[in-house]
Enzyme design. Structure first.
Site, PDB file in Angstrom:
ATOM      1  CB  SER A 155      -0.963  -0.048   1.191  1.00 52.79           C
ATOM      2  OG  SER A 155      -1.956   0.929   1.098  1.00 52.79           O
ATOM      3  CG  ASP A 252      -6.173  -2.422  -3.977  1.00 53.09           C
ATOM      4  OD1 ASP A 252      -6.247  -1.172  -4.000  1.00 53.09           O
ATOM      5  OD2 ASP A 252      -5.383  -3.046  -3.250  1.00 53.09           O
ATOM      6  CG  HIS A 282      -6.029  -1.751  -0.067  1.00 49.44           C
ATOM      7  ND1 HIS A 282      -5.043  -1.586  -1.016  1.00 49.44           N
ATOM      8  CD2 HIS A 282      -5.551  -1.188   1.071  1.00 49.44           C
ATOM      9  CE1 HIS A 282      -4.020  -0.945  -0.477  1.00 49.44           C
ATOM     10  NE2 HIS A 282      -4.300  -0.708   0.785  1.00 49.44           N
TER      11      HIS A 282
END
Length: 316
Positions: A155, A252, A282
């Site tokens: 991320s 995502d 995600h």
């Protein structure tokens, strides 16, 4: 078809039980959430050190290494935690870092980099680059093989990984043999289909949170020319970057920017392995770690790191 019905059935429990966080209003509440307890591996030793950060102030780094090791030099990976550039701490990824150590027989260094909005760009990337310099300067003390230094993160940690690879290349800095930016947060523009497709606030990370996090991270830079060290997708030249492994879930918001990054790396002659996981949101492998697809995804990137250290002159 709504978001929930598109989620892989074995991951739906994560959607049902994960607290909804809406930024920026819930930032402090989210920072106070306890980190779920984990069982520490008896085969991995964890220590903390204070090193000089990007601003010259002390910064904590966590060091993970095998309990049983001789004086031979081991490969090392700088693992950068996620959290949208505004959340997170190395403690939240202890188990994963221990898995890296056990699988790849390596040392993991995880920096407690400064977070926005208190410390907007370039604080975080400067701390990550300072960590890379400290690691290489301490190679003899830590018994690290300087030919096998990798970087990775998920991320925002993936975004910082991509930025760190660019910065090290541009500065002629320490050599990096492999990068692993997982579902990276690398595009501030919010112009891809997926960045606007995932709007459901149960999706762990979604459009409005992404916009809010980028505003906090960029700070005064938000309305100017955005540096590729902030948003790596803006880099005009991706040549000369290290071999790369990345992955992303189909649901995502970072899906399309990840695919764009992979495509451009490939076109620039960088060796890449990429995985797209259907029905996955995600950070799914952290939210529902016992699901088969979560274990498969994590095993695949752990093994990619292991292969990279075994064949540092090849892709993975």
């Amino acid at each position: 078809m709504d978001f929930y019905s598109r989620v892989n059935p074995e991951l739906r429990e994560g959607i049902d039980t994960t607290p909804v966080i809406q930024l920026p209003d819930d930032l402090e509440m989210a920072r106070q959430m306890p980190i779920p307890p984990t069982l520490n591996s008896k085969f991995v030793q964890i220590t903390e050190r204070l090193v000089s950060g990007g601003d010259g102030q002390e910064m904590m780094v966590k060091i993970y290494e095998p309990v049983q090791r001789d004086q031979s030099n081991l490969p090392a990976v700088i693992w950068i935690h996620g959290g949208g550039y505004v959340l997170g701490h190395p403690n939240g990824e202890d188990s994963l870092c221990e898995n890296f150590v056990e699988a790849a027989n390596c040392i993991v260094i995880s920096p407690d980099y400064r977070l926005a909005p208190e410390h907007p760009f370039p604080a975080a990337i400067e701390d990550c680059y300072a960590t890379l310099l400290w690691l290489t300067n301490s190679a003899e003390e830590l018994n690290i093989d300087l030919t096998r230094i990798a970087i990775g993160g998920g991320s925002a940690g993936g975004g910082l990984t991509a930025a760190l690879a660019l910065m090290a290349r541009d500065k002629g800095g320490p050599a990096i043999c492999f990068q692993m930016p997982l579902y990276p947060m690398i595009d501030d523009r919010n112009i891809t289909f997926s960045s606007n497709e995932i709007e459901d606030n149960k999706a762990v990370w979604y459009t409005s949170n992404n916009l809010a996090a980028w505003r906090m991270y960029l700070g005064e830079h938000a309305n100017g020319n955005i540096s590729p060290y902030a948003a790596p997708i803006r880099a005009e030249d991706l040549s000369g970057l290290p071999p790369t492994y990345t992955c992303v879930g189909q649901l995502d918001p970072f899906r399309d920017e990840t695919i764009n990054y992979v495509t451009r790396l490939t076109q620039a002659g960088v060796a890449v392995e990429f995985h797209l996981y259907p029905g996955c949101f995600h950070a799914f492998e952290h939210i529902v770690p016992n699901a088969e697809i979560s274990q498969r995804a994590q095993n695949e990137y752990i093994n990619a790191l292991k292969r990279a250290f075994s064949f540092s002159d090849k892709v993975i």
